[in-house]
Scaffold this motif. Structure first.
Motif, short mmCIF file in Angstrom:
data_model
loop_
_atom_site.label_atom_id
_atom_site.label_comp_id
_atom_site.label_asym_id
_atom_site.label_seq_id
_atom_site.Cartn_x
_atom_site.Cartn_y
_atom_site.Cartn_z
N GLY A 177 0.92 -1.23 0.08
CA GLY A 177 0.01 -0.15 -0.13
C GLY A 177 1.01 1.10 -0.13
N HIS A 178 1.84 1.10 -0.01
CA HIS A 178 3.07 2.52 0.07
C HIS A 178 2.87 2.98 -1.68
CE1 HIS A 178 4.36 2.16 4.23
NE2 HIS A 178 4.65 0.87 3.98
N THR A 179 3.24 4.15 -1.35
CA THR A 179 3.39 4.95 -2.71
C THR A 179 4.69 4.43 -3.27
OG1 THR A 179 4.38 6.93 -1.91
CG2 THR A 179 1.81 7.04 -2.12
N PRO A 180 5.15 4.66 -4.54
CA PRO A 180 6.35 4.52 -5.12
C PRO A 180 7.33 5.46 -4.23
CG PRO A 180 4.92 4.63 -7.16
CD PRO A 180 4.03 4.94 -5.68
N GLN A 181 7.09 6.68 -4.01
CA GLN A 181 7.74 7.44 -3.26
C GLN A 181 8.36 6.84 -2.01
OE1 GLN A 181 9.69 9.69 -4.45
NE2 GLN A 181 10.74 10.09 -2.39
N GLU A 182 7.38 6.41 -1.20
CA GLU A 182 7.49 6.01 0.26
C GLU A 182 8.23 4.86 0.07
OE1 GLU A 182 3.27 7.46 2.10
OE2 GLU A 182 3.49 5.45 1.56
N ALA A 183 7.87 3.95 -0.79
CA ALA A 183 8.68 2.64 -0.98
C ALA A 183 10.15 2.64 -1.43
CB ALA A 183 7.96 1.74 -1.97
N CYS A 184 10.32 3.74 -2.28
CA CYS A 184 11.99 4.09 -2.30
C CYS A 184 12.75 4.41 -1.11
CB CYS A 184 11.95 4.64 -3.44
SG CYS A 184 11.63 4.38 -5.18
N GLU A 185 11.90 5.25 -0.45
CA GLU A 185 12.40 5.74 0.70
C GLU A 185 12.76 4.75 1.94
OE1 GLU A 185 10.48 9.34 2.15
OE2 GLU A 185 10.36 10.24 0.26
N LEU A 186 11.79 3.99 2.21
CA LEU A 186 11.80 2.76 2.79
C LEU A 186 13.18 1.88 2.43
CD1 LEU A 186 8.10 1.93 3.45
CD2 LEU A 186 9.73 2.64 5.37
N ALA A 187 13.39 1.83 1.08
CA ALA A 187 14.42 0.72 0.65
C ALA A 187 15.82 1.48 0.90
CB ALA A 187 14.20 0.33 -0.90
N VAL A 188 15.69 2.88 0.55
CA VAL A 188 16.91 3.51 0.93
C VAL A 188 17.31 3.37 2.54
CG1 VAL A 188 18.15 5.73 1.31
CG2 VAL A 188 17.04 5.05 -0.90
N GLN A 189 16.22 3.60 3.33
CA GLN A 189 16.36 3.38 4.83
C GLN A 189 16.94 1.95 5.18
OE1 GLN A 189 15.84 5.92 6.46
NE2 GLN A 189 16.86 4.76 8.24
N ARG A 190 16.46 1.06 4.48
CA ARG A 190 17.09 -0.49 4.85
C ARG A 190 18.31 -0.40 4.61
NH1 ARG A 190 14.07 -5.40 4.90
NH2 ARG A 190 12.27 -4.12 5.77
N VAL A 191 18.83 0.21 3.65
CA VAL A 191 20.51 0.22 3.35
C VAL A 191 21.02 0.74 4.44
CG1 VAL A 191 22.36 0.88 1.58
CG2 VAL A 191 20.17 0.14 0.77
N LEU A 192 20.69 1.93 4.75
CA LEU A 192 21.17 2.92 5.86
C LEU A 192 21.35 2.23 7.03
CD1 LEU A 192 19.88 6.48 4.65
CD2 LEU A 192 22.04 5.62 4.49
N GLU A 193 20.33 1.38 7.64
CA GLU A 193 20.05 0.81 8.87
C GLU A 193 21.48 -0.03 9.15
OE1 GLU A 193 16.51 -1.73 8.56
OE2 GLU A 193 15.29 0.16 8.60
N LYS A 194 21.89 -0.64 7.84
CA LYS A 194 23.08 -1.37 8.03
C LYS A 194 24.55 -0.74 8.06
CE LYS A 194 20.87 -5.05 5.57
NZ LYS A 194 19.99 -5.67 6.64
N GLN A 195 24.36 0.73 8.06
CA GLN A 195 25.67 1.46 7.97
C GLN A 195 25.68 2.10 9.28
OE1 GLN A 195 27.70 1.29 5.27
NE2 GLN A 195 25.77 -0.06 4.50
N LYS A 196 27.08 2.54 9.49
CA LYS A 196 27.28 3.46 10.64
C LYS A 196 27.65 4.77 10.23
CE LYS A 196 29.46 0.18 13.81
NZ LYS A 196 29.78 -1.16 12.66
N GLY A 197 26.58 5.56 10.20
CA GLY A 197 26.63 7.05 9.83
C GLY A 197 26.44 7.29 8.49
#
Ligand code: SD4
Length: 324
Positions: free
Chosen positions: A257-277
């Protein structure tokens, strides 16, 4: 137990459904809503490639045929150093290309580390259409291309050879894709029938190790399409996209149910969660849903994309987690 009882019992077991019946219901394609005109979107500012796809869609070509024609503009462009002819070579001076395609029926094809053939998106399509397989790599992919009548040629242009020789002076191996050094073309199209299909094609990370494969030819990473939901493509540091299966993730977020914009942001967030800073690499996503809504987002600012609809081909700047 009497023989007759046993037969009756075992028949009952055999005829019982193994899986609940709803799992067998056909996958319904949702009706289109809103503006149903064809759409082409692609990563970066590949104006001519996106326009080519848009015009092909208006002429009634399928989404995938239009996308393959569109990305071929960049595969043939010697000035684009990250796709096709003129792409940057690996550390040893070989240009090796990766591509994949996915259609509205969920079929897909991919070629990995192909040498001497520039139109690898078309070759990936041929793998899908003319083999029982999904992926062909290296020598085998080249052999298949020759069998299909593809022209083979040296893909290392004098300019990219010069740059590589320059790089060799220090040969500092920094497998980092950042703002300055990438341009993979991922393209998603919606055709006159409302079908969404897509392509991703690249020469990958410049001066990569021989044999290195990124996300671009990996279905679910560089590209994923579910015609009932939409599609997504990725560009940037392939290793990080693969680790989070980025394009598949985006399509699944859209399914929820996410918009494409929300979905892209969540996927970038998933990458960032694994990074330190703040990471020193770029990952960027572009997505299109059935309604024709588009989303784009990246780790670092500077990611752009093209959008074609109703004879208008416009360039856009994506938002980023860390703006420039
Ligand atoms: C790769 N994702 O091979 C590709 C590179 C890229 O823009 O997108 N460059 O990792």
């Amino acid at each position: 137990m009497k023989r007759r009882d046993f037969i009756q019992k075992s028949t009952a077991v055999i005829s019982a459904p193994l899986i609940a019946p709803q799992f067998f219901q056909p996958h319904k394609t949702l009706p289109l809503q809103g503006n149903t005109s064809p759409i082409a979107v692609c990563t970066w500012n590949f104006t001519a490639a996106n326009a080519k796809a848009g015009v092909a869609l208006e002429a009634g070509k399928t989404a995938l045929k239009a996308a393959i024609e569109g990305v071929a503009v960049e595969e043939n462009n010697p000035k684009n150093t990250t796709v096709g002819y003129g792409g940057a070579p690996d550390r040893e001076g070989h240009v090796t290309l990766d591509a994949c395609v996915m259609n509205h029926q969920g079929n897909c094809g991919a070629v990995l580390a192909v040498e001497q053939v520039k139109n690898v998106a078309a070759l990936a399509y041929d793998v899908m259409e003319h083999t029982p397989h999904v992926m062909l790599a290296g020598e085998g992919a080249l052999q298949f291309a020759k069998e299909r009548g593809y022209t083979t040629e040296e893909l290392l242009t004098p300019e990219s050879k010069k740059r590589w020789k320059e790089w060799l002076k220090n040969a500092k191996y920094q497998p980092i894709i950042n703002i300055e050094n990438h341009d993979t073309i991922g393209m998603l199209c919606r055709d006159k029938n409302g079908n969404i299909e897509g392509v991703c094609t690249t020469s990958g990370l410049a001066y990569k190790m021989r044999g290195r494969i990124g996300d671009s030819p990996i279905i679910g990473s560089g590209l994923f399409v579910d015609n009932n939901v939409g599609g997504a493509v990725a560009t940037g540091m392939g290793e990080e996209v693969v680790k989070t299966v980025g394009s598949f993730l985006i399509v699944e977020f859209m399914r929820q149910g996410h918009t494409p914009q929300e979905a892209c942001e969540l996927a970038v967030q998933r990458v960032l969660e694994k990074q330190k800073g703040k990471p020193n690499f770029q990952v960027a996503y572009l997505a299109l849903n059935k309604k024709g809504e588009v989303g784009a987002y990246s780790i670092h600012g500077g990611f752009t994309y093209m959008h074609y609809q109703q004879q208008k081909n416009t360039g856009h700047k994506a938002n980023a987690a860390y703006s420039l």
